[in-house]
Motif scaffolding. Structure first.
Motif, PDB file in Angstrom:
ATOM      1  N   ARG A  95       0.812  -1.221   0.000  1.00  0.00           N
ATOM      2  CA  ARG A  95       0.000   0.000   0.000  1.00  0.00           C
ATOM      3  C   ARG A  95       0.838   1.260   0.000  1.00  0.00           C
ATOM      4  O   ARG A  95       0.382   2.324  -0.429  1.00  0.00           O
ATOM      5  N   ARG A  96       2.050   1.167   0.503  1.00  0.00           N
ATOM      6  CA  ARG A  96       2.916   2.346   0.512  1.00  0.00           C
ATOM      7  C   ARG A  96       3.353   2.672  -0.918  1.00  0.00           C
ATOM      8  O   ARG A  96       3.693   1.761  -1.683  1.00  0.00           O
ATOM      9  N   PRO A  97       3.386   3.948  -1.275  1.00  0.00           N
ATOM     10  CA  PRO A  97       3.938   4.319  -2.590  1.00  0.00           C
ATOM     11  C   PRO A  97       5.466   4.266  -2.546  1.00  0.00           C
ATOM     12  O   PRO A  97       6.149   5.280  -2.411  1.00  0.00           O
ATOM     13  N   LEU A  98       6.004   3.062  -2.683  1.00  0.00           N
ATOM     14  CA  LEU A  98       7.422   2.815  -2.453  1.00  0.00           C
ATOM     15  C   LEU A  98       8.105   2.388  -3.740  1.00  0.00           C
ATOM     16  O   LEU A  98       7.630   1.478  -4.430  1.00  0.00           O
ATOM     17  N   LEU A  99       9.217   3.035  -4.059  1.00  0.00           N
ATOM     18  CA  LEU A  99      10.063   2.629  -5.180  1.00  0.00           C
ATOM     19  C   LEU A  99      11.316   1.976  -4.625  1.00  0.00           C
ATOM     20  O   LEU A  99      12.022   2.563  -3.796  1.00  0.00           O
ATOM     21  N   GLN A 100      11.599   0.763  -5.089  1.00  0.00           N
ATOM     22  CA  GLN A 100      12.801   0.046  -4.688  1.00  0.00           C
ATOM     23  C   GLN A 100      13.606  -0.308  -5.929  1.00  0.00           C
ATOM     24  O   GLN A 100      13.080  -0.890  -6.886  1.00  0.00           O
ATOM     25  N   VAL A 101      14.882   0.067  -5.911  1.00  0.00           N
ATOM     26  CA  VAL A 101      15.785  -0.194  -7.024  1.00  0.00           C
ATOM     27  C   VAL A 101      17.049  -0.833  -6.465  1.00  0.00           C
ATOM     28  O   VAL A 101      17.605  -0.361  -5.469  1.00  0.00           O
ATOM     29  N   TYR A 102      17.501  -1.912  -7.076  1.00  0.00           N
ATOM     30  CA  TYR A 102      18.799  -2.461  -6.703  1.00  0.00           C
ATOM     31  C   TYR A 102      19.511  -2.943  -7.953  1.00  0.00           C
ATOM     32  O   TYR A 102      18.883  -3.146  -9.005  1.00  0.00           O
ATOM     33  N   LEU A 103      20.819  -3.115  -7.858  1.00  0.00           N
ATOM     34  CA  LEU A 103      21.606  -3.406  -9.060  1.00  0.00           C
ATOM     35  C   LEU A 103      22.853  -4.210  -8.743  1.00  0.00           C
ATOM     36  O   LEU A 103      23.305  -4.288  -7.594  1.00  0.00           O
ATOM     37  N   LEU A 104      23.380  -4.782  -9.811  1.00  0.00           N
ATOM     38  CA  LEU A 104      24.691  -5.425  -9.800  1.00  0.00           C
ATOM     39  C   LEU A 104      25.578  -4.684 -10.782  1.00  0.00           C
ATOM     40  O   LEU A 104      25.189  -4.458 -11.939  1.00  0.00           O
ATOM     41  N   ALA A 105      26.762  -4.283 -10.330  1.00  0.00           N
ATOM     42  CA  ALA A 105      27.739  -3.623 -11.195  1.00  0.00           C
ATOM     43  C   ALA A 105      29.081  -4.328 -11.043  1.00  0.00           C
ATOM     44  O   ALA A 105      29.311  -5.059 -10.076  1.00  0.00           O
ATOM     45  N   GLY A 106      29.971  -4.099 -12.003  1.00  0.00           N
ATOM     46  CA  GLY A 106      31.275  -4.742 -11.972  1.00  0.00           C
ATOM     47  C   GLY A 106      32.375  -3.832 -12.471  1.00  0.00           C
ATOM     48  O   GLY A 106      32.114  -2.739 -12.996  1.00  0.00           O
ATOM     49  N   VAL A 107      33.615  -4.278 -12.339  1.00  0.00           N
ATOM     50  CA  VAL A 107      34.749  -3.486 -12.785  1.00  0.00           C
ATOM     51  C   VAL A 107      34.946  -3.587 -14.293  1.00  0.00           C
ATOM     52  O   VAL A 107      35.709  -2.816 -14.871  1.00  0.00           O
ATOM     53  N   GLN A 108      34.261  -4.527 -14.920  1.00  0.00           N
ATOM     54  CA  GLN A 108      34.350  -4.692 -16.367  1.00  0.00           C
ATOM     55  C   GLN A 108      32.950  -4.667 -16.971  1.00  0.00           C
ATOM     56  O   GLN A 108      31.982  -5.061 -16.318  1.00  0.00           O
ATOM     57  N   PRO A 109      32.824  -4.231 -18.216  1.00  0.00           N
ATOM     58  CA  PRO A 109      31.510  -4.254 -18.867  1.00  0.00           C
ATOM     59  C   PRO A 109      31.119  -5.673 -19.251  1.00  0.00           C
ATOM     60  O   PRO A 109      31.974  -6.551 -19.414  1.00  0.00           O
ATOM     61  N   GLY A 110      29.819  -5.880 -19.391  1.00  0.00           N
ATOM     62  CA  GLY A 110      29.323  -7.149 -19.879  1.00  0.00           C
ATOM     63  C   GLY A 110      28.981  -7.057 -21.361  1.00  0.00           C
ATOM     64  O   GLY A 110      29.231  -6.044 -22.018  1.00  0.00           O
ATOM     65  N   LEU A 111      28.402  -8.118 -21.878  1.00  0.00           N
ATOM     66  CA  LEU A 111      27.983  -8.179 -23.274  1.00  0.00           C
ATOM     67  C   LEU A 111      26.461  -8.115 -23.320  1.00  0.00           C
ATOM     68  O   LEU A 111      25.782  -9.019 -22.820  1.00  0.00           O
ATOM     69  N   ARG A 112      25.933  -7.044 -23.918  1.00  0.00           N
ATOM     70  CA  ARG A 112      24.485  -6.890 -24.020  1.00  0.00           C
ATOM     71  C   ARG A 112      23.917  -7.860 -25.049  1.00  0.00           C
ATOM     72  O   ARG A 112      24.496  -8.031 -26.119  1.00  0.00           O
ATOM     73  N   VAL A 113      22.781  -8.452 -24.703  1.00  0.00           N
ATOM     74  CA  VAL A 113      22.160  -9.462 -25.545  1.00  0.00           C
ATOM     75  C   VAL A 113      20.735  -9.026 -25.872  1.00  0.00           C
ATOM     76  O   VAL A 113      19.974  -8.643 -24.977  1.00  0.00           O
ATOM     77  N   GLU A 114      20.387  -9.071 -27.153  1.00  0.00           N
ATOM     78  CA  GLU A 114      19.023  -8.770 -27.587  1.00  0.00           C
ATOM     79  C   GLU A 114      18.362 -10.034 -28.113  1.00  0.00           C
ATOM     80  O   GLU A 114      19.020 -11.041 -28.381  1.00  0.00           O
TER      81      GLU A 114
END
Length: 330
Positions: A181-200
């Motif tokens: 019921r609360r108007p709550l936005l939650q965001v979390y992430l994983l980051a690294g020291v190197q870029p990954g390969l984007r896949v479509e």
């Protein structure tokens, strides 16, 4: 804040991707294990904790007791806070989360902008600044008509907040509506020291190229991300979308089959073997609680042995009944 991470950064090329698993155990015991980068609990039954590695999501599980989602890395883990951001790092990987109440920031659009601006500023100062995977959970995602729909407003705010933080390309991502019921936005992430390969996905239009009918700001995510080292695929929220259109309105089983076809297409695009196994944890977000049994039976029949966590959540398009995200390890 970055003191002591130089060794982890130097060794990151040799470190395997974080291992994500669903485990039925006490949060205190999980957090005490060596190499635990993050522990995520689900639903109202989970208490908050001071440990920055702990996150409780406002998503109710269909299992009782609900398992915890555990992220484990090789190497020592350190953790802290930076304003509203909780973070932890280890082995060249970074977990960061932020939870904001909309009532304190003027609505979903401005709250999304504030959250992403804070995350972008924080990441710019970290060795692990390559964002690989993001999860977004917001209240009443389908409420509102036309451009006033809350998901479209969220996309507007996210784009303004991120600025040029994703100039090298968008990360994999999920956006789901929770039922708190609360108007709550939650965001979390994983980051690294190197870029990954984007896949479509060749069966789908890339999300950032969606036509105007889906809002003034197209969704900003890649369909999947192959993590540095190539030993893991982080899969974005995937549903019964072909091209850019939703398929099989009001037909749950057909949507599940189409979603599985999209998941297999992502594996092929990433150069990974077909199929999911006992080390491929998947989350299924189910719009209607009455559908949970059908979704669980589908997993048992079509994805036997795959660890599956079923959560009550709304999909970003009101006609979609289920969405699946997760991990595939090489």
């Amino acid at each position: 804040m970055v003191q002591g991470c130089e060794k982890a950064v130097a060794q990151a090329v040799d470190c395997r991707a974080p291992r994500v698993s669903y485990r039925t155990m006490e949060a205190t015991a999980a957090l005490a294990e060596p190499g635990m980068l993050a522990v995520i609990g689900f639903g109202a039954g989970q208490a908050d904790r001071d440990d920055p590695r702990w996150l409780t999501l406002a998503l109710e599980p269909f299992d009782a007791p609900a398992p915890l989602e555990c992220w484990e890395v090789e190497g020592e883990v350190v953790a802290g806070r930076d304003g509203a951001i909780r973070w932890s790092r280890g082995g060249g990987w970074l977990f960061a989360s932020i939870s904001l109440e909309e009532t304190e920031h003027g609505g979903v659009e401005s709250t999304a902008e504030r959250a992403y601006r804070a995350l972008a500023a924080f990441l710019a100062q970290q060795p692990e600044h390559h964002v690989l995977r993001v999860w977004n959970y917001l209240t009443a995602i389908n409420h509102g008509a036309g451009d006033a729909e809350r998901y479209k407003q969220f996309c507007n705010g996210r784009a303004r907040g991120m600025g040029d933080a994703f100039g090298e390309g968008f990360p994999a991502a999920t956006a789901i509506g929770h039922l708190d019921r609360r108007p709550l936005l939650q965001v979390y992430l994983l980051a690294g020291v190197q870029p990954g390969l984007r896949v479509e996905n060749p069966r789908q239009v890339s999300a950032w190229r969606y036509p105007r009918q889906y809002g003034p700001t197209p969704p900003s995510f890649a369909r999947a991300m192959r993590l540095p080292g190539g030993d893991a695929l982080a899969i974005s929220g995937t549903a019964a979308v072909v091209g850019h259109a939703s398929a099989h309105h009001d037909d749950l089983l057909a949507q599940l089959e189409e979603t599985l076809a999209n998941l297999e297409a992502l594996l092929a695009s990433a150069g990974m073997p077909a199929g999911f196994d006992t080390h491929s944890p998947l989350k299924a977000y189910v719009r209607h609680p009455a559908d949970a049994r059908v979704v669980r039976d589908f997993f048992r029949q079509r994805l036997p042995g795959v660890p599956a966590l079923l959560l009550h959540g709304d999909i970003c398009r009101s006609e979609l009944l289920v969405e699946i995200d997760g991990w595939r390890y090489a």
